[in-house]
Scaffold this active site. Structure first.
Site, PDB file in Angstrom:
ATOM      1  N   TYR A 117      28.694 -27.116  48.131  1.00 17.44           N
ATOM      2  CA  TYR A 117      28.351 -25.723  48.430  1.00 17.44           C
ATOM      3  C   TYR A 117      29.258 -25.161  49.520  1.00 17.44           C
ATOM      4  O   TYR A 117      29.508 -25.807  50.537  1.00 17.44           O
ATOM      5  CB  TYR A 117      26.901 -25.620  48.921  1.00 17.44           C
ATOM      6  CG  TYR A 117      25.878 -25.888  47.849  1.00 17.44           C
ATOM      7  CD1 TYR A 117      25.802 -25.093  46.697  1.00 17.44           C
ATOM      8  CD2 TYR A 117      24.961 -26.928  47.996  1.00 17.44           C
ATOM      9  CE1 TYR A 117      24.850 -25.335  45.718  1.00 17.44           C
ATOM     10  CE2 TYR A 117      23.995 -27.178  47.027  1.00 17.44           C
ATOM     11  CZ  TYR A 117      23.955 -26.379  45.889  1.00 17.44           C
ATOM     12  OH  TYR A 117      23.009 -26.625  44.932  1.00 17.44           O
ATOM     13  N   LYS A 143       2.619 -43.894  66.831  1.00 22.67           N
ATOM     14  CA  LYS A 143       2.395 -42.513  66.377  1.00 22.67           C
ATOM     15  C   LYS A 143       3.408 -42.149  65.294  1.00 22.67           C
ATOM     16  O   LYS A 143       4.412 -42.852  65.115  1.00 22.67           O
ATOM     17  CB  LYS A 143       2.537 -41.573  67.574  1.00 22.67           C
ATOM     18  CG  LYS A 143       3.920 -41.613  68.202  1.00 22.67           C
ATOM     19  CD  LYS A 143       3.911 -41.097  69.623  1.00 22.67           C
ATOM     20  CE  LYS A 143       5.323 -41.052  70.172  1.00 22.67           C
ATOM     21  NZ  LYS A 143       5.322 -40.905  71.644  1.00 22.67           N
TER      22      LYS A 143
HETATM   23  C1  LIG Z   1       5.980 -41.769  72.320  1.00 24.48           C
HETATM   24  C2  LIG Z   1       5.504 -42.192  73.643  1.00 24.48           C
HETATM   25  C3  LIG Z   1       5.862 -43.450  74.171  1.00 24.48           C
HETATM   26  C4  LIG Z   1       6.857 -44.364  73.515  1.00 24.48           C
HETATM   27  O1  LIG Z   1       8.150 -43.957  73.865  1.00 24.48           O
HETATM   28  P1  LIG Z   1       9.456 -44.763  73.391  1.00 24.48           P
HETATM   29  O2  LIG Z   1      10.552 -44.077  74.099  1.00 24.48           O
HETATM   30  O3  LIG Z   1       9.533 -44.592  71.908  1.00 24.48           O
HETATM   31  O4  LIG Z   1       9.255 -46.160  73.796  1.00 24.48           O
HETATM   32  C5  LIG Z   1       5.274 -43.827  75.365  1.00 24.48           C
HETATM   33  N1  LIG Z   1       4.408 -43.007  76.007  1.00 24.48           N
HETATM   34  C6  LIG Z   1       4.062 -41.798  75.542  1.00 24.48           C
HETATM   35  C7  LIG Z   1       3.107 -40.953  76.309  1.00 24.48           C
HETATM   36  C8  LIG Z   1       4.602 -41.333  74.346  1.00 24.48           C
HETATM   37  O5  LIG Z   1       4.269 -40.125  73.891  1.00 24.48           O
END
Ligand SMILES: *Cc1c(COP(=O)(O)O)cnc(C)c1O
Length: 382
Positions: free
Chosen positions: A270, A42
């Protein structure tokens, strides 16, 4: 190719696809052979680039891909038609009719979703694959564990839905082993209460990267969902997963644009939040928060130049960042500066970089902006 793409780089990320592939093999080797590998890609594969990353993970033998939305699922379809894809987020009602176009498995948490999806699939004369998600104490997606058996009955009765998996998600696998164990217990109890369920025919999954530390290899679990660890980043300091020996896939680099000397007493950047205590040679880097170097790293972070750690002076700005190179001989415009990664034996890892901004590696990877080109390498000559 536009002419701009031939210009020298000012700030870029390097993504090592050979390391990614090796990480998948290392993670697999650390798990029992029956465990299937769900590659979580994702958010543009955690900023690494969905196309290149997913193609390599397909080649490396991922069993299933998990994404957050339909646009990501559609992008995966372009790379590898036929590869199983699981949508982790709830489907919006107006997306129901689109999901069939992409042959995606949908996460289901409620009776309302079961009814909606069954109707949408029926109207199209198709069947739709789903994974039932069970909330074992995170309070986000999933049917509450005590209500899972009733929802399972509804799924069984839905003629156009095909159950392909059951899963839950851990909320504190990295810092609360007792609660994680309780979540596993609730998950298994809920599954046992689903009359007639054939777990052997389903993907049964709970573990994300941190979950792998306490993975239960006995019982019905037969798949893991790996995000961060496949990119070679540990979920927390001191993680047992360092034994897996996954290596960072991502590094983040910029250049020195200008070197100059300033007198003691000068206020820098800044707001003049830093005042030089001595006559100082500064290097102005060609990256700032517009690239994903967080403003919170102002007066806190370091970069590597010529293999030496150089402190950030004053506020990080949108396009430039000022660092102290007084103690690094020979710095000239054009030199490479490492924000995250290795240089001549020195290293700044993603966890340290994230701490400067009081954040976590997951967020840092998602914060590298569109301005930053991703360069793909294969270091192992694969
Ligand atoms: C993002 C996600 C993962 C992966 O998690 P990591 O900690 O990056 O391994 C697994 N399961 C779900 C439901 C997620 O949303």
């Amino acid at each position: 190719m536009s002419t701009a793409s031939r210009l020298p780089l000012r700030c870029w990320a390097e993504i090592d696809l050979a390391v990614l592939e090796r990480n998948l093999h290392l993670i697999r080797a650390s798990l029992p052979p029956h465990m299937r590998y769900v590659a979580v890609v994702k958010a543009d594969a955690y900023g690494h680039g969905l196309h290149q990353t997913a193609a390599r993970l397909m080649h490396a033998g991922a069993d299933l891909f998990a994404v957050a939305n339909l646009a990501e699922a559609a992008a995966l379809r372009e790379i590898g038609p036929g590869w199983p894809v699981l949508l982790l987020s709830p489907l919006l009602p107006e997306e129901d009719r689109h999901v069939l176009d992409y042959d995606v498995a949908v996460t289901v948490s409620s009776a309302d979703e079961v009814a909606r999806l069954d109707a949408a699939a029926g109207a199209a004369g198709r069947s739709l694959t789903i994974h039932l998600k069970i909330d074992t104490g995170m309070g986000r997606l999933g049917v509450w564990h005590e209500e899972a058996p009733a929802l399972y009955e509804k799924i069984r009765a839905a003629t156009h839905l095909r159950l392909a998996g059951v899963f839950t998600h851990f909320c504190s696998p990295d810092d609360d082993a007792a609660f994680t164990a309780e979540q596993r217990r609730r998950f298994l109890a809920a599954l046992h209460a689903c009359k007639g369920i054939d777990l052997g025919a389903l993907f049964v999954h709970a573990d994300n990267s941190a979950g792998l530390e306490t993975i239960e290899v006995a019982g019905p679990f037969n798949a893991v969902r790996v995000g961060l660890l496949q990119f070679g980043v540990l979920p927390h300091a001191g993680s047992l997963l360092s034994q897996v020996k996954a290596e960072p896939v991502f590094s983040f680099r910029t250049r020195v644009g200008l070197v100059k000397s300033l007198p003691a007493g000068t206020g820098v950047s800044y707001g003049r939040t830093h005042t030089l205590k001595r006559a100082t040679t500064v290097a102005i880097l060609t990256a700032g928060y517009g690239d994903g170097l967080p403003r919170a790293a102002s007066n806190r972070g370091h970069v590597l130049i010529r293999g030496r750690r150089c402190p950030i002076l004053g506020r990080v700005t949108m396009d430039q960042t000022i660092v102290d190179v007084t103690d690094v001989p020979g710095v000239v415009p054009g030199d490479e500066a490492v924000l995250v990664g290795r240089q001549q034996g020195a290293q700044i890892d993603l966890a340290e970089f994230s701490r400067w901004a009081d954040t976590i590696p997951w967020e840092t990877l998602c914060s590298v902006t569109k301005r930053v080109p991703r360069l793909y390498r294969t270091s192992l000559g694969l």
